[in-house]
Scaffold this motif. Structure first.
Motif, PDB file in Angstrom:
ATOM      1  N   ARG A 119      14.157 -21.744 -16.766  1.00  0.00           N
ATOM      2  CA  ARG A 119      13.807 -22.894 -17.613  1.00  0.00           C
ATOM      3  C   ARG A 119      12.314 -23.216 -17.503  1.00  0.00           C
ATOM      4  O   ARG A 119      11.662 -23.515 -18.494  1.00  0.00           O
ATOM      5  N   GLU A 120      11.789 -23.146 -16.287  1.00  0.00           N
ATOM      6  CA  GLU A 120      10.367 -23.421 -16.086  1.00  0.00           C
ATOM      7  C   GLU A 120       9.500 -22.397 -16.822  1.00  0.00           C
ATOM      8  O   GLU A 120       8.527 -22.745 -17.484  1.00  0.00           O
ATOM      9  N   LEU A 121       9.864 -21.119 -16.733  1.00  0.00           N
ATOM     10  CA  LEU A 121       9.116 -20.079 -17.441  1.00  0.00           C
ATOM     11  C   LEU A 121       9.207 -20.274 -18.944  1.00  0.00           C
ATOM     12  O   LEU A 121       8.210 -20.149 -19.658  1.00  0.00           O
ATOM     13  N   ARG A 122      10.389 -20.594 -19.434  1.00  0.00           N
ATOM     14  CA  ARG A 122      10.562 -20.830 -20.866  1.00  0.00           C
ATOM     15  C   ARG A 122       9.707 -22.010 -21.320  1.00  0.00           C
ATOM     16  O   ARG A 122       9.075 -21.966 -22.378  1.00  0.00           O
ATOM     17  N   GLY A 123       9.657 -23.065 -20.522  1.00  0.00           N
ATOM     18  CA  GLY A 123       8.824 -24.220 -20.857  1.00  0.00           C
ATOM     19  C   GLY A 123       7.356 -23.869 -20.899  1.00  0.00           C
ATOM     20  O   GLY A 123       6.620 -24.331 -21.773  1.00  0.00           O
ATOM     21  N   LYS A 124       6.910 -23.048 -19.962  1.00  0.00           N
ATOM     22  CA  LYS A 124       5.508 -22.622 -19.962  1.00  0.00           C
ATOM     23  C   LYS A 124       5.189 -21.782 -21.191  1.00  0.00           C
ATOM     24  O   LYS A 124       4.139 -21.936 -21.802  1.00  0.00           O
ATOM     25  N   LEU A 125       6.099 -20.889 -21.554  1.00  0.00           N
ATOM     26  CA  LEU A 125       5.855 -20.037 -22.711  1.00  0.00           C
ATOM     27  C   LEU A 125       5.853 -20.833 -24.008  1.00  0.00           C
ATOM     28  O   LEU A 125       5.037 -20.582 -24.899  1.00  0.00           O
ATOM     29  N   VAL A 126       6.747 -21.795 -24.131  1.00  0.00           N
ATOM     30  CA  VAL A 126       6.775 -22.626 -25.326  1.00  0.00           C
ATOM     31  C   VAL A 126       5.517 -23.475 -25.391  1.00  0.00           C
ATOM     32  O   VAL A 126       4.919 -23.638 -26.447  1.00  0.00           O
ATOM     33  N   GLY A 127       5.076 -24.013 -24.262  1.00  0.00           N
ATOM     34  CA  GLY A 127       3.858 -24.816 -24.224  1.00  0.00           C
ATOM     35  C   GLY A 127       2.638 -24.028 -24.622  1.00  0.00           C
ATOM     36  O   GLY A 127       1.738 -24.533 -25.283  1.00  0.00           O
ATOM     37  N   VAL A 128       2.581 -22.778 -24.232  1.00  0.00           N
ATOM     38  CA  VAL A 128       1.448 -21.932 -24.582  1.00  0.00           C
ATOM     39  C   VAL A 128       1.428 -21.678 -26.079  1.00  0.00           C
ATOM     40  O   VAL A 128       0.385 -21.717 -26.718  1.00  0.00           O
ATOM     41  N   ARG A 129       2.575 -21.445 -26.673  1.00  0.00           N
ATOM     42  CA  ARG A 129       2.620 -21.151 -28.099  1.00  0.00           C
ATOM     43  C   ARG A 129       2.341 -22.378 -28.956  1.00  0.00           C
ATOM     44  O   ARG A 129       1.822 -22.257 -30.056  1.00  0.00           O
ATOM     45  N   LEU A 130       2.688 -23.581 -28.474  1.00  0.00           N
ATOM     46  CA  LEU A 130       2.472 -24.765 -29.286  1.00  0.00           C
ATOM     47  C   LEU A 130       0.997 -25.081 -29.478  1.00  0.00           C
ATOM     48  O   LEU A 130       0.582 -25.529 -30.537  1.00  0.00           O
ATOM     49  N   PHE A 131       0.205 -24.859 -28.449  1.00  0.00           N
ATOM     50  CA  PHE A 131      -1.186 -25.249 -28.511  1.00  0.00           C
ATOM     51  C   PHE A 131      -2.130 -24.092 -28.798  1.00  0.00           C
ATOM     52  O   PHE A 131      -3.328 -24.264 -28.793  1.00  0.00           O
ATOM     53  N   GLU A 132      -1.601 -22.938 -29.029  1.00  0.00           N
ATOM     54  CA  GLU A 132      -2.428 -21.772 -29.285  1.00  0.00           C
ATOM     55  C   GLU A 132      -2.488 -21.525 -30.785  1.00  0.00           C
ATOM     56  O   GLU A 132      -1.474 -21.462 -31.455  1.00  0.00           O
ATOM     57  N   LYS A 133      -3.683 -21.399 -31.313  1.00  0.00           N
ATOM     58  CA  LYS A 133      -3.839 -21.130 -32.741  1.00  0.00           C
ATOM     59  C   LYS A 133      -3.625 -19.642 -32.977  1.00  0.00           C
ATOM     60  O   LYS A 133      -4.088 -18.810 -32.219  1.00  0.00           O
TER      61      LYS A 133
END
Length: 160
Positions: A119-133
């Motif tokens: 879950r922690e890894l998934r959260g990090k990956l989703v967070g990276v994609r949200l703020f990355e253009k």
């Protein structure tokens, strides 16, 4: 111990047990040693590194088996033939131990907190994609006019 330390523990035990199994003629030793090393690594690894331990047994097992077969085939006449036959035979005979060791690691790490790591890894990956253009975003916008709406659009015959 760290995740890398757990992987090294699994690899070292699997390699030593595979070599001893070939030299002593005890086929059970290679698989049982690998399974025991998997359980020890899963119990001894710190909770933050459980994901590393959970995904590594198949690769560790394969590499240890290949190295043990290379060491065993060095004295034979045809190295390629001895290595090919020995590797296929070893992988076929110890495959149930690979599955058992992998299942053992997964069960132990699930109890110790693997779902939280996922879950922690998934959260990090989703967070990276949200703020990355996106790099491949369309630089040419056909639907946008280069002029603003306040400017008057001239017909091709009109001159300013």
């Amino acid at each position: 111990m760290t995740g890398r330390g757990g992987v090294v523990l699994m690899f070292g035990a699997a390699l030593v047990c595979a070599l001893l199994s070939r030299w002593l003629g005890v086929g059970l030793l290679a698989g049982a040693g690998f399974a025991i090393a998997c359980a020890l690594a899963a119990f001894a690894t710190r909770p933050a590194d459980l994901l590393t331990i959970a995904v590594s047994p198949p690769l560790v097992f394969f590499l240890a088996t290949v190295l043990a077969e290379i060491a065993d085939a060095l004295g034979d006449g045809s190295l390629l033939r001895a290595l090919t036959v020995g590797l296929l035979t070893s992988l076929a005979s110890t495959a149930p131990w690979l599955f058992f060791g992998t299942l053992l690691v997964l069960v132990i790490t699930m109890v110790r907190g693997l779902p939280a790591n996922v879950r922690e890894l998934r959260g990090k990956l989703v967070g990276v994609r949200l703020f990355e253009k996106e790099d491949n975003e369309n630089p040419v916008r056909w639907d946008e006019s280069p002029t603003t709406t306040a400017e008057r659009h001239l017909h091709h015959g009109d001159v300013d």
